[in-house]
Design a protein around this motif. Structure first.
Motif, PDB file in Angstrom:
ATOM      1  N   VAL A  15       0.849  -1.184   0.000  1.00 37.51           N
ATOM      2  CA  VAL A  15       0.000   0.000   0.000  1.00 37.51           C
ATOM      3  C   VAL A  15       0.883   1.231   0.000  1.00 37.51           C
ATOM      4  O   VAL A  15       2.002   1.239   0.531  1.00 37.51           O
ATOM      5  CB  VAL A  15      -0.942  -0.008   1.225  1.00 37.51           C
ATOM      6  N   GLN A  16       0.364   2.287  -0.611  1.00 38.12           N
ATOM      7  CA  GLN A  16       1.062   3.571  -0.685  1.00 38.12           C
ATOM      8  C   GLN A  16       0.172   4.624  -0.046  1.00 38.12           C
ATOM      9  O   GLN A  16      -0.779   5.101  -0.651  1.00 38.12           O
ATOM     10  CB  GLN A  16       1.379   3.919  -2.144  1.00 38.12           C
ATOM     11  N   LEU A  17       0.472   4.952   1.211  1.00 38.13           N
ATOM     12  CA  LEU A  17      -0.327   5.890   1.974  1.00 38.13           C
ATOM     13  C   LEU A  17       0.544   7.056   2.414  1.00 38.13           C
ATOM     14  O   LEU A  17       1.771   7.035   2.259  1.00 38.13           O
ATOM     15  CB  LEU A  17      -0.948   5.205   3.203  1.00 38.13           C
ATOM     16  N   ASP A  18      -0.121   8.053   2.968  1.00 36.82           N
ATOM     17  CA  ASP A  18       0.597   9.229   3.462  1.00 36.82           C
ATOM     18  C   ASP A  18       1.366   8.855   4.718  1.00 36.82           C
ATOM     19  O   ASP A  18       0.777   8.623   5.771  1.00 36.82           O
ATOM     20  CB  ASP A  18      -0.403  10.352   3.761  1.00 36.82           C
ATOM     21  N   ALA A  33       2.709  -1.809  17.418  1.00 40.86           N
ATOM     22  CA  ALA A  33       3.849  -1.357  18.215  1.00 40.86           C
ATOM     23  C   ALA A  33       3.893   0.155  18.382  1.00 40.86           C
ATOM     24  O   ALA A  33       4.840   0.680  18.981  1.00 40.86           O
ATOM     25  CB  ALA A  33       5.152  -1.843  17.571  1.00 40.86           C
ATOM     26  N   GLN A  34       2.872   0.852  17.845  1.00 40.47           N
ATOM     27  CA  GLN A  34       2.765   2.312  17.939  1.00 40.47           C
ATOM     28  C   GLN A  34       4.000   2.995  17.349  1.00 40.47           C
ATOM     29  O   GLN A  34       4.521   3.968  17.883  1.00 40.47           O
ATOM     30  CB  GLN A  34       2.551   2.746  19.389  1.00 40.47           C
ATOM     31  N   LYS A  35       4.461   2.462  16.213  1.00 46.37           N
ATOM     32  CA  LYS A  35       5.607   3.048  15.526  1.00 46.37           C
ATOM     33  C   LYS A  35       5.207   3.765  14.239  1.00 46.37           C
ATOM     34  O   LYS A  35       6.070   4.145  13.452  1.00 46.37           O
ATOM     35  CB  LYS A  35       6.627   1.960  15.206  1.00 46.37           C
ATOM     36  N   VAL A  36       3.906   3.907  14.022  1.00 49.73           N
ATOM     37  CA  VAL A  36       3.421   4.630  12.849  1.00 49.73           C
ATOM     38  C   VAL A  36       2.225   5.465  13.294  1.00 49.73           C
ATOM     39  O   VAL A  36       1.471   5.072  14.194  1.00 49.73           O
ATOM     40  CB  VAL A  36       3.018   3.660  11.714  1.00 49.73           C
ATOM     41  N   VAL A  44      -9.948   5.042   3.686  1.00 48.43           N
ATOM     42  CA  VAL A  44     -10.567   4.880   2.361  1.00 48.43           C
ATOM     43  C   VAL A  44      -9.529   4.478   1.326  1.00 48.43           C
ATOM     44  O   VAL A  44      -9.739   3.550   0.530  1.00 48.43           O
ATOM     45  CB  VAL A  44     -11.279   6.181   1.957  1.00 48.43           C
ATOM     46  N   ALA A  45      -8.375   5.142   1.343  1.00 47.62           N
ATOM     47  CA  ALA A  45      -7.318   4.777   0.396  1.00 47.62           C
ATOM     48  C   ALA A  45      -6.781   3.380   0.680  1.00 47.62           C
ATOM     49  O   ALA A  45      -6.461   2.624  -0.241  1.00 47.62           O
ATOM     50  CB  ALA A  45      -6.190   5.811   0.478  1.00 47.62           C
TER      51      ALA A  45
END
Length: 264
Positions: A15-18, A33-36, A44-45
């Protein structure tokens, strides 16, 4: 988004997300892991790219892999929803009950994996086996045909906008052409009347109208008269009103009134 399974059996959709670009299963590990930062990710994307990757032509992912990726996408949607909707009073679940629920889910997932593996080992319609008369579908198909709601409504209006005269003509009942034949009911009345006037009887073939040729009749009418007269004679003989006999083989049939109905 990269089609699922193109890079190998274990390759997950990319996937390519912001703020993130990579496999969807690794994104779930980073989120747990709360690293993102999930707040920057568009659900939606994420869903659109996941569906496009799974349904892309040439995707070679197994049913088990697709199930794992669907679970990963569902977990991401759940974690994102918890950020958007905060529950003020969340009921505290006891540790024993939480562990029990986890074991139940793990057992259900094991059964689902076993079922998916069994389905994957069976011949797949359209891949290993094909239906009779159906050609093999190419990997990349052109699906440019389509329409919209307006086209559908216009087509329905064309079908419904039929003149009333044409509609009446369309439902006009079919009437078969009338044939020039002698009805059996008339033949019975004619034979009874003639025999009452001539108790001695005569040849059955001479009793039917048009048999002697003095009365003009079409060939179909003459054949119908003979066949119907013969049936009328058999019916009266069955009822005991007349006697039918034949002096020789292929000779003319003689018919006369029975003794039961002779006038006294």
């Amino acid at each position: 988004m990269t089609p699922a399974g193109r890079g190998g059996p274990a390759s997950a959709p990319v996937v390519q997300l912001d703020g993130y670009e990579g496999p969807i299963d690794f994104l779930l590990e980073l989120a747990r892991a709360q690293k993102v930062d999930l707040a920057r990710l568009s659900i939606v994307a994420l869903v659109d790219q996941y569906v496009a990757a799974v349904e892309a032509p040439g995707a070679a992912a197994t049913l088990t892999e697709r199930g794992d990726w669907l679970i990963a996408a569902s977990w991401l949607v759940l974690l994102k929803s918890k950020l958007l909707v905060h529950a003020e009073d969340e009921a505290k679940v006891p540790e024993a009950e939480r562990l029990r629920d986890g074991l139940i889910r793990a057992e259900q997932r094991r059964h689902a994996r076993a079922l998916a593996g069994w389905l994957e080992r069976r011949p797949q319609l359209g891949q290993e086996v094909f239906a009779r008369g159906v050609a093999e579908v190419p990997a990349i198909a052109d699906r440019t045909e389509g329409g919209d709601l307006l086209d559908l409504l216009l087509a329905c209006f064309d079908l419904l906008d039929v003149p009333k005269t044409a509609a009446r003509e369309a439902v006009r009942p079919y009437a078969p052409p009338a044939l020039d034949v002698w009805p059996l009911a008339e033949a019975l009345v004619h034979l009874r009347t003639w025999l009452r006037d001539h108790p001695g009887g005569g040849e059955l073939g001479e009793l039917v109208p048009g048999a002697s040729g003095c009365i003009p009749a079409s060939p179909l009418r003459r054949r119908s008269n003979l066949a119907t007269g013969f049936l009328a004679g058999l019916e009266l003989a069955k009822q005991g009103e007349v006697l039918v006999h034949q002096d020789r083989t292929f000779g003319p049939l003689q018919v006369r009134l029975s003794a039961l109905v002779l006038p006294s």
